[in-house]
Motif scaffolding. Structure first.
Motif, mmCIF file in Angstrom:
data_model
loop_
_atom_site.group_PDB
_atom_site.id
_atom_site.type_symbol
_atom_site.label_atom_id
_atom_site.label_comp_id
_atom_site.label_asym_id
_atom_site.label_seq_id
_atom_site.Cartn_x
_atom_site.Cartn_y
_atom_site.Cartn_z
ATOM 1 N N ILE A 9 1.041 75.853 -29.138
ATOM 2 C CA ILE A 9 1.917 76.744 -28.387
ATOM 3 C C ILE A 9 1.199 77.011 -27.059
ATOM 4 C CG2 ILE A 9 3.002 79.031 -28.349
ATOM 5 C CD1 ILE A 9 2.746 78.928 -31.506
ATOM 6 N N GLY A 10 1.907 76.930 -25.950
ATOM 7 C CA GLY A 10 1.224 77.199 -24.686
ATOM 8 C C GLY A 10 2.197 77.316 -23.535
ATOM 9 N N GLY A 11 1.638 77.721 -22.404
ATOM 10 C CA GLY A 11 2.469 77.813 -21.212
ATOM 11 C C GLY A 11 1.617 77.960 -19.966
ATOM 12 N N LYS A 12 2.179 77.583 -18.858
ATOM 13 C CA LYS A 12 1.495 77.787 -17.573
ATOM 14 C C LYS A 12 1.556 79.271 -17.225
ATOM 15 C CE LYS A 12 4.109 78.228 -13.538
ATOM 16 N NZ LYS A 12 3.143 78.799 -12.619
ATOM 17 N N VAL A 13 0.491 79.827 -16.690
ATOM 18 C CA VAL A 13 0.558 81.233 -16.309
ATOM 19 C C VAL A 13 1.398 81.389 -15.046
ATOM 20 C CG1 VAL A 13 -1.553 82.047 -17.430
ATOM 21 C CG2 VAL A 13 -1.677 81.178 -15.111
ATOM 22 N N MET A 14 2.208 82.441 -15.042
ATOM 23 C CA MET A 14 2.949 82.832 -13.846
ATOM 24 C C MET A 14 2.081 83.877 -13.143
ATOM 25 S SD MET A 14 6.554 83.332 -15.937
ATOM 26 C CE MET A 14 7.645 83.604 -14.549
ATOM 27 N N MET A 15 1.715 83.647 -11.889
ATOM 28 C CA MET A 15 0.891 84.629 -11.155
ATOM 29 C C MET A 15 1.126 84.433 -9.650
ATOM 30 S SD MET A 15 -2.828 82.970 -12.266
ATOM 31 C CE MET A 15 -3.847 83.989 -11.223
ATOM 32 N N ASP A 16 1.669 85.458 -9.017
ATOM 33 C CA ASP A 16 2.049 85.289 -7.610
ATOM 34 C C ASP A 16 1.390 86.310 -6.673
ATOM 35 O OD1 ASP A 16 3.504 87.513 -8.389
ATOM 36 O OD2 ASP A 16 5.371 86.892 -7.407
ATOM 37 N N ARG A 17 0.376 87.037 -7.177
ATOM 38 C CA ARG A 17 -0.366 87.937 -6.277
ATOM 39 C C ARG A 17 -1.744 88.248 -6.870
ATOM 40 N NH1 ARG A 17 2.437 93.901 -7.103
ATOM 41 N NH2 ARG A 17 2.381 93.887 -9.357
ATOM 42 N N ASN A 18 -2.586 88.846 -6.024
ATOM 43 C CA ASN A 18 -3.937 89.250 -6.451
ATOM 44 C C ASN A 18 -4.740 88.100 -7.054
ATOM 45 O OD1 ASN A 18 -3.930 91.989 -5.646
ATOM 46 N ND2 ASN A 18 -2.583 92.483 -7.372
ATOM 47 N N GLY A 69 8.222 67.221 -30.854
ATOM 48 C CA GLY A 69 7.145 67.046 -31.836
ATOM 49 C C GLY A 69 6.672 68.403 -32.315
ATOM 50 N N ARG A 70 5.398 68.670 -32.172
ATOM 51 C CA ARG A 70 4.829 69.921 -32.674
ATOM 52 C C ARG A 70 4.565 70.927 -31.551
ATOM 53 N NH1 ARG A 70 0.145 68.984 -36.893
ATOM 54 N NH2 ARG A 70 1.116 70.799 -37.845
ATOM 55 N N ALA A 71 5.182 70.741 -30.403
ATOM 56 C CA ALA A 71 4.945 71.631 -29.255
ATOM 57 C C ALA A 71 5.963 72.770 -29.193
ATOM 58 C CB ALA A 71 5.000 70.830 -27.960
ATOM 59 N N THR A 72 5.478 73.948 -28.832
ATOM 60 C CA THR A 72 6.359 75.096 -28.587
ATOM 61 C C THR A 72 5.901 75.770 -27.293
ATOM 62 O OG1 THR A 72 6.499 75.433 -30.979
ATOM 63 C CG2 THR A 72 7.302 77.214 -29.602
ATOM 64 N N TYR A 73 6.853 76.212 -26.496
ATOM 65 C CA TYR A 73 6.496 76.811 -25.210
ATOM 66 C C TYR A 73 6.340 78.331 -25.312
ATOM 67 C CZ TYR A 73 5.752 77.069 -20.272
ATOM 68 O OH TYR A 73 5.159 77.263 -19.047
ATOM 69 N N ALA A 74 5.371 78.846 -24.563
ATOM 70 C CA ALA A 74 5.204 80.301 -24.429
ATOM 71 C C ALA A 74 5.368 80.678 -22.954
ATOM 72 C CB ALA A 74 3.823 80.723 -24.935
ATOM 73 N N ILE A 75 6.362 81.467 -22.659
ATOM 74 C CA ILE A 75 6.554 81.989 -21.300
ATOM 75 C C ILE A 75 5.396 82.950 -21.040
ATOM 76 C CG2 ILE A 75 8.125 83.360 -19.842
ATOM 77 C CD1 ILE A 75 10.401 82.237 -21.808
ATOM 78 N N THR A 76 4.671 82.747 -19.900
ATOM 79 C CA THR A 76 3.345 83.355 -19.765
ATOM 80 C C THR A 76 3.107 84.067 -18.422
ATOM 81 O OG1 THR A 76 2.527 81.549 -21.207
ATOM 82 C CG2 THR A 76 0.867 82.869 -20.079
ATOM 83 N N PRO A 77 3.749 85.227 -18.200
ATOM 84 C CA PRO A 77 3.314 86.024 -17.042
ATOM 85 C C PRO A 77 1.899 86.529 -17.336
ATOM 86 C CG PRO A 77 4.914 87.238 -18.395
ATOM 87 C CD PRO A 77 4.789 85.874 -19.005
ATOM 88 N N ARG A 78 0.919 86.188 -16.494
ATOM 89 C CA ARG A 78 -0.494 86.389 -16.880
ATOM 90 C C ARG A 78 -0.791 87.834 -17.255
ATOM 91 N NH1 ARG A 78 -5.316 83.191 -14.801
ATOM 92 N NH2 ARG A 78 -6.904 83.959 -16.195
ATOM 93 N N PHE A 79 -0.524 88.763 -16.353
ATOM 94 C CA PHE A 79 -0.542 90.206 -16.637
ATOM 95 C C PHE A 79 0.030 90.923 -15.429
ATOM 96 C CE2 PHE A 79 -5.192 91.727 -15.443
ATOM 97 C CZ PHE A 79 -5.260 90.853 -14.374
ATOM 98 N N ALA A 80 0.275 92.223 -15.585
ATOM 99 C CA ALA A 80 1.024 92.974 -14.572
ATOM 100 C C ALA A 80 0.387 92.866 -13.194
ATOM 101 C CB ALA A 80 1.127 94.437 -15.009
ATOM 102 N N ILE A 81 -0.942 92.828 -13.149
ATOM 103 C CA ILE A 81 -1.640 92.842 -11.864
ATOM 104 C C ILE A 81 -1.345 91.588 -11.038
ATOM 105 C CG2 ILE A 81 -3.968 92.690 -10.833
ATOM 106 C CD1 ILE A 81 -4.919 94.721 -12.921
ATOM 107 N N THR A 82 -1.159 90.450 -11.710
ATOM 108 C CA THR A 82 -0.951 89.207 -10.952
ATOM 109 C C THR A 82 0.525 88.801 -10.859
ATOM 110 O OG1 THR A 82 -1.589 88.008 -12.953
ATOM 111 C CG2 THR A 82 -3.259 88.192 -11.207
ATOM 112 N N SER A 83 1.447 89.673 -11.237
ATOM 113 C CA SER A 83 2.866 89.349 -11.060
ATOM 114 C C SER A 83 3.569 90.461 -10.289
ATOM 115 C CB SER A 83 3.572 89.162 -12.407
ATOM 116 O OG SER A 83 3.190 87.945 -13.016
ATOM 117 N N THR A 84 4.292 90.084 -9.235
ATOM 118 C CA THR A 84 5.125 91.040 -8.506
ATOM 119 C C THR A 84 6.351 91.377 -9.358
ATOM 120 O OG1 THR A 84 6.396 89.246 -7.518
ATOM 121 C CG2 THR A 84 4.476 90.059 -6.260
#
Ligand code: GUN
Ligand code: ZN
Length: 433
Positions: free
Chosen positions: A159-168, A195-210
């Motif tokens: 399970i995985g996802g790219k981090v969403m981060m648009d500031r700081n 196959g055996r892949a599952t996606y996780a929507i991943t806003p990294r944390f509040a500080i790095t997302s507007t």
């Protein structure tokens, strides 16, 4: 023609419920002479050797006696682009991110670097007995492609996802609300359910997302309710104070995520240490899962996770390494430090519950208990073979152990990759253990 069968022989341990105390023998099945029958990557039968082998037709027998066979470990929070960040000295969360972590993650813009490090990452977790992980990739789409490509090559449930981060964050490590939406959408399209892949929507944390990026995360969660959502929550006091500045209208930290509709049973909230009563109520109401990361919490000096308090409210906590703030890939070492974090609060972690937690317990938090985390027929054949006498010190201690619980406690306090004799992924022995 029927497909070939494999029969693993050894001592088998399989949890069927969460042990409610040291004497809860109803919660597991243990066979001194046990076996697991595997076909087409799935477990056909497990339990007593005589009855399981009677169901085999022409199986290849692999004898692991006297080792212990159990479901592979599940790590519910780990950062794939931090394989070269682990063991970075002297900082707490925000400084640690800026000094060590963000610079290392910028390198993952390079597809070749991402691919090389994905190989190293999966070598490490497999060698430590982890067969499923929930991973943060870097902000770059290419890092998630590398992660899922390598997982597919090894037939691992990931399970995985790219981090969403648009500031700081520094140049080269920020996306935009629109690009984070587009890249996540494309990754879900390519990988989710393949196959055996599952996606996780991943806003990294509040500080790095507007707020604009949080709106995009909300849209993604609404459009893809079968994906997981993962982020970080209340790990560190400076982080909490800065989050309150950035989101002045939020009632508390969790409310940032709650107000964008991100909470639910598919949500994993790394750390969740310094929670307010309202936040705990919200966890109870929504079924979101805190993730206890003991080696990380001690390493960064973040604080002590209140497992008993949350469990007492009916919350299902997951447990994880959080490498690279975590200091070991081993879920055994994670239990070791977890035991001590709970000791400091007068809470106790019995070895039966500990081993349930890193297998079936984490599977329950992920809603995957019918696929992974146990040796039940129909489950995917991800199996770890453990040797509690792997080092001289362990062997010496084991001489005076008389019960299964004692053996498990030795494994969790003294064990690491040296105690992992072998790992099976979808029924096939992994090459790198
Ligand atoms: N909070 C935001 N990003 C991170 C990270 O990479 N590691 C930890 N431990 N906490 C975080
Ligand atoms: Zn983390």
């Amino acid at each position: 023609m029927t497909s070939p069968q494999t029969l693993l022989r050894g001592r088998t341990l399989n949890f069927t419920a969460e042990p409610n105390g040291p004497d809860d023998t109803q919660a597991y099945e243990y066979c001194e002479d046990g076996a697991i029958l595997i076909q087409d990557g799935l477990i056909v039968a497990s339990g007593d050797y005589v009855s399981v082998s009677a169901q085999a037709t022409d199986a290849v027998v692999i004898d692991h006696r006297p080792h212990l066979l159990m479901a592979g470990f599940i790590d519910t929070h780990i950062h794939f682009p931090q394989v070269q960040v682990i063991a970075s000295w002297g900082a707490q969360l925000l400084d640690w991110l800026n000094t060590y972590t963000f610079p290392a993650e910028t390198q993952y813009a390079d597809p070749a670097h991402s691919a090389t490090m994905a190989g190293k990452f999966f070598d490490q977790i497999t060698a430590h007995g982890t067969t499923t992980a929930v991973a943060y990739c870097s902000v770059h789409k290419t890092s998630a492609d590398a992660f899922f490509t390598e997982a597919a090559r090894r037939n691992m449930r990931m399970i995985g996802g790219k981090v969403m981060m648009d500031r700081n964050a520094p140049d080269g490590l920020r996306d935009t609300p629109q690009s984070s939406y587009d890249d996540t959408k494309a990754l879900i399209e390519t990988w989710h359910g393949k196959g055996r892949a599952t996606y996780a929507i991943t806003p990294r944390f509040a500080i790095t997302s507007t707020p604009a990026q949080m709106e995009m995360a909300q849209a993604l969660v609404q459009q893809h309710s079968d994906c997981y959502v993962q982020t970080h929550l209340s790990e560190n006091h400076d982080e909490i104070a800065y989050t309150a500045e950035l989101y002045p209208n939020a009632r508390d930290y969790l409310d940032v995520y709650q107000s964008y509709g991100l909470l639910g049973p598919k949500m994993l909230l790394g750390h969740s240490i310094h929670l307010k009563p309202r936040e705990i109520d919200a966890l109870v109401e929504t079924g979101a899962h805190p993730v206890f990361c003991p080696t990380s919490n001690l390493f960064l000096g973040s604080g002590l996770f209140d497992d008993a308090g949350l469990r007492g409210r009916g919350v299902t906590n997951a447990i994880a390494t959080d490498v690279g703030a975590g200091t070991s890939y081993s879920m055994l070492q994670t239990l070791n430090e977890g035991y001590k974090v709970l000791q400091l609060q007068g809470q106790s972690l019995h070895p039966l519950r500990a081993f349930h937690w890193i297998t079936r317990g984490n599977a329950l938090a992920l809603g995957l208990e019918n696929k992974i985390g146990t040796l039940a027929p129909g489950s995917e054949a991800d199996i770890v073979v453990l040797n509690a006498a792997a080092t001289h010190a362990m062997a010496l201690r084991l001489e005076r152990a008389t019960t299964l619980s004692e053996e498990l406690f030795i494994l969790m306090m003294m064990g690491d990759d040296r105690a992992v004799d072998c790992v099976y992924l979808g029924g096939k022995a992994s090459e790198n253990t």
